[in-house]
Design a protein around this motif. Structure first.
Motif, PDB file in Angstrom:
ATOM      1  N   SER A 299       0.715  -1.049  -0.025  1.00 52.39           N
ATOM      2  CA  SER A 299      -0.002  -0.179   0.206  1.00 52.39           C
ATOM      3  C   SER A 299       1.034   1.156  -0.078  1.00 52.39           C
ATOM      4  O   SER A 299       1.498   1.374   1.066  1.00 52.39           O
ATOM      5  CB  SER A 299      -0.807  -0.082   1.238  1.00 52.39           C
ATOM      6  N   THR A 300       0.876   1.900  -0.974  1.00 54.14           N
ATOM      7  CA  THR A 300       2.016   2.957  -1.186  1.00 54.14           C
ATOM      8  C   THR A 300       1.494   4.323  -2.326  1.00 54.14           C
ATOM      9  O   THR A 300       0.375   3.938  -2.759  1.00 54.14           O
ATOM     10  CB  THR A 300       3.309   2.331  -1.722  1.00 54.14           C
ATOM     11  N   ASP A 301       2.100   5.114  -2.170  1.00 55.72           N
ATOM     12  CA  ASP A 301       1.893   6.326  -2.904  1.00 55.72           C
ATOM     13  C   ASP A 301       3.241   6.464  -3.661  1.00 55.72           C
ATOM     14  O   ASP A 301       3.381   7.806  -4.322  1.00 55.72           O
ATOM     15  CB  ASP A 301       1.448   7.472  -2.298  1.00 55.72           C
ATOM     16  N   ALA A 302       4.075   5.711  -3.742  1.00 57.18           N
ATOM     17  CA  ALA A 302       5.542   5.879  -4.206  1.00 57.18           C
ATOM     18  C   ALA A 302       5.543   5.639  -5.841  1.00 57.18           C
ATOM     19  O   ALA A 302       4.510   4.981  -6.470  1.00 57.18           O
ATOM     20  CB  ALA A 302       6.501   4.982  -3.566  1.00 57.18           C
ATOM     21  N   ALA A 303       6.586   6.462  -6.339  1.00 61.92           N
ATOM     22  CA  ALA A 303       6.414   6.312  -7.911  1.00 61.92           C
ATOM     23  C   ALA A 303       6.935   4.868  -8.167  1.00 61.92           C
ATOM     24  O   ALA A 303       7.578   4.140  -7.439  1.00 61.92           O
ATOM     25  CB  ALA A 303       7.494   7.468  -8.349  1.00 61.92           C
ATOM     26  N   GLU A 304       6.566   4.736  -9.717  1.00 59.26           N
ATOM     27  CA  GLU A 304       7.196   3.256 -10.125  1.00 59.26           C
ATOM     28  C   GLU A 304       8.784   3.124  -9.985  1.00 59.26           C
ATOM     29  O   GLU A 304       9.201   1.934  -9.862  1.00 59.26           O
ATOM     30  CB  GLU A 304       6.691   3.027 -11.704  1.00 59.26           C
ATOM     31  N   SER A 305       9.521   4.108 -10.068  1.00 56.96           N
ATOM     32  CA  SER A 305      10.872   4.182 -10.013  1.00 56.96           C
ATOM     33  C   SER A 305      11.080   3.735  -8.634  1.00 56.96           C
ATOM     34  O   SER A 305      12.354   2.838  -8.627  1.00 56.96           O
ATOM     35  CB  SER A 305      11.385   5.730 -10.176  1.00 56.96           C
ATOM     36  N   GLU A 306      10.548   3.798  -7.811  1.00 54.21           N
ATOM     37  CA  GLU A 306      10.927   3.303  -6.306  1.00 54.21           C
ATOM     38  C   GLU A 306      10.317   2.244  -6.139  1.00 54.21           C
ATOM     39  O   GLU A 306      11.008   1.229  -5.541  1.00 54.21           O
ATOM     40  CB  GLU A 306      10.400   4.416  -5.206  1.00 54.21           C
ATOM     41  N   THR A 307       9.131   2.025  -6.603  1.00 53.91           N
ATOM     42  CA  THR A 307       8.632   0.610  -5.938  1.00 53.91           C
ATOM     43  C   THR A 307       9.281  -0.698  -7.015  1.00 53.91           C
ATOM     44  O   THR A 307       9.474  -1.693  -6.519  1.00 53.91           O
ATOM     45  CB  THR A 307       6.995   0.320  -6.260  1.00 53.91           C
ATOM     46  N   GLY A 308       9.807  -0.013  -8.140  1.00 55.95           N
ATOM     47  CA  GLY A 308      10.474  -1.104  -9.182  1.00 55.95           C
ATOM     48  C   GLY A 308      11.750  -1.685  -8.194  1.00 55.95           C
ATOM     49  O   GLY A 308      11.922  -2.738  -8.488  1.00 55.95           O
TER      50      GLY A 308
END
Length: 549
Positions: A435-444
């Motif tokens: 559950s996050t609001d992080a950008a794909e660059s971070e979650t990837g």
């Protein structure tokens, strides 16, 4: 399209002054922000080194490593079998799973030995995969070391008859549920309001999670003052009946203790006789001219001016007892309004006990609506299964928010991945709900780094709406999620995220986030709290912190 569950847009404004206390308690027992639908391109390129050159120095180093690994394995096995009786390590009755207190240190030693063996096996496998395939002798030595390591591991586990599954069983036991019986609540108060006395809830600070915490505190105030609580109009606040079961609160109490704004207007003339501010600064009641205008637009007459019974600052809330509240806020006025009480520090131990401070027959008074609970269960059955970890990773706006605190709570992704991997190893969970609001660059990047026993642990997020998937059909069928008002739709998404997290085997939260705090409240009240629940990287400081502006 990512679904995010952030609940605090204004960093300093929504800082939780008492979260450190909650962190200690945890240790002992969302405005969606999707960047306008953008999918930020990762600036990171993650590559796997695949060089297998026959460099003589590399082969030499590999041989040294093999010799060291084999020596360590033999030495460990020698000490374990020559100087100890492995049968004394675990006086473990698998039927009761009770440990002999006198063997705790021995158990920890064996667990540590098993952990080291497992790490050595992984290192040897990696070495074997990257060794020079033409060197048969070197490969044979490595394979022999792996085999010997596994034999020692099996020998350590053999007295318990559990084989290689022992670590899994122990992992699940280490993360067992916290015993929090509602029947053992130390202190509760009955809520028996007078039918003609009302308390108008004013909750304006922050986003949905803040409002729910504020509403829960208003219920305590209403119980202390023997008043019926009026749920705000959706034109003034969130549409609460879309995310929580308001009618169920009355069922839990066995009487009418809360009414909607429309029900209130039917019973009483829409008038606030006395408007009391819990906090006097920096702004009385957290109410500005815009909100006063909204109330008047609903036909609510406000008698008198905003008043405060004491000097109270939001930035430094004083600890208050219930006697003070009764003394300062009691009166014969038909309708009073109190606002905003989100930051109120009132009878903390009483309020924070499982089930809350009010006497009732349910697990908790404020919980997700039935439709949201069923949707969460369907999602878990579809994507996660019974044993999963939930992670609330707050990133949007959190860098500045966390760096204003000491210590900071904003961790570099690689450090966060290490912390998460350790919990995964303890919990022995195969998947993580993110559950996050992080950008794909971070979650990837995070996904590539959460690795346990050589396996990448999947990070699962709720997918965009797809008519072929039926797990969320209840929400759309009842028009709950497809809401024309963005704030209500976002609130439903956030509550669904909370519900999934509250049902997880283990929960990793974001320190300082009210979204996390509300999940912890639900887990505590539902009895789903785990011994392994904790804030991300609890007890650690970020290994790098940016300077101030």
């Amino acid at each position: 399209m990512d679904r995010n569950s952030s609940d605090e847009d204004e960093d300093h404004r929504n800082l939780i002054p008492h979260h450190d206390t909650r962190e200690n308690e945890l240790h002992s027992a969302t405005n969606r922000e999707n960047g306008g639908g953008r999918s930020p391109r990762s600036t990171f390129q993650i590559e796997e080194a695949s060089s297998r050159s026959g460099n003589p120095r590399k082969i030499s180093l590999n041989k040294r490593y093999v010799i060291a690994a084999v020596s360590l394995t033999l030495l460990l096995g020698f000490f374990l079998f020559s100087f100890t009786d492995t049968r004394t390590f675990f006086p473990l009755n698998l039927s009761t799973f009770k440990l002999d207190p006198l063997s705790v240190q021995a158990k920890e030693s064996e667990l540590r030995a098993l952990y080291l063996l497992k790490q050595q096996q992984l290192a040897l496998v990696s070495l074997l995969n990257h060794s020079n395939s033409s060197n048969a002798i070197e490969s044979n030595v490595v394979e022999s070391a792996i085999s010997l390591s596994k034999q020692i591991e099996e020998a350590l586990l053999s007295p318990h008859g559990t084989g290689n599954s022992s670590l899994s069983v122990l992992g699940s036991d280490r993360c067992k549920k916290v015993d929090q019986s509602l029947s053992e609540r130390r202190r509760t108060i009955g809520w028996k309001p007078r039918e003609d006395k009302f308390l108008f809830a004013i909750c304006l600070s922050g986003q949905m999670s803040n409002h729910l915490i504020c509403l829960e505190k208003h219920m305590f105030f209403a119980a202390l003052l023997n008043r019926v609580l009026v749920i705000p109009s959706p034109k003034f606040d969130y549409q609460y009946d879309r995310v929580i079961d308001v009618d169920r609160i009355n069922t839990c109490l066995g009487r009418t203790v809360v009414v909607s704004f429309d029900q209130f207007k039917e019973k009483k003339k829409a008038r606030i006789d006395r408007f009391i501010c819990y906090f006097s600064s920096p702004q009385p009641c957290y109410v500005d001219d815009e909100h006063v205008g909204k109330l008047k637009g609903l036909g609510v007459l406000i008698g008198g001016k905003l008043e405060s019974p004491w000097s109270e600052d939001i930035k430094k809330p004083s600890k208050r007892g219930f006697e003070e509240v009764v003394e300062k806020f009691k009166g014969d006025d038909g309708v009073i309004a109190i606002g905003d009480v989100f930051y109120a520090d009132l009878e903390r131990e009483w309020v924070m006990q499982p089930g809350g401070p009010i006497k009732h027959k349910c697990k908790t008074l404020i919980e997700p609506s039935r439709l949201i609970v069923l949707t969460a269960q369907r999602f878990i059955q579809t994507f996660l299964g019974k044993n999963f970890i939930a992670l609330h990773l707050r990133r949007h706006g959190f860098l500045k928010f966390c760096n204003a605190k000491s210590p900071s709570c904003f961790y570099p992704i690689p450090q966060a991945a290490d912390c998460i991997s350790r919990i995964v190893e303890r919990a022995n969970a195969p998947v993580i709900y993110l559950s996050t609001d992080a950008a794909e660059s971070e979650t990837g990047l995070l996904q590539s780094l959460v690795v346990v026993d050589g396996k990448v642990i999947p990070l699962v997020k709720r997918p965009p709406r797809n008519s072929a998937e039926k797990w969320d059909s209840l929400l759309y069928r009842h028009g709950i999620e497809d809401d024309s008002q963005v704030t209500n739709a976002t609130a439903v998404d956030a509550m669904l995220d909370k519900t999934i997290c509250a049902m997880s085997s283990v929960f990793i939260g974001a320190s300082g986030s009210t979204f996390t705090e509300d999940i912890l409240r639900l887990r505590k009240d539902w009895g789903t709290s785990s011994m392994c629940d904790e804030y991300l990287c609890r007890g650690e400081e970020p290994n790098f912190i940016a300077e101030d502006e």
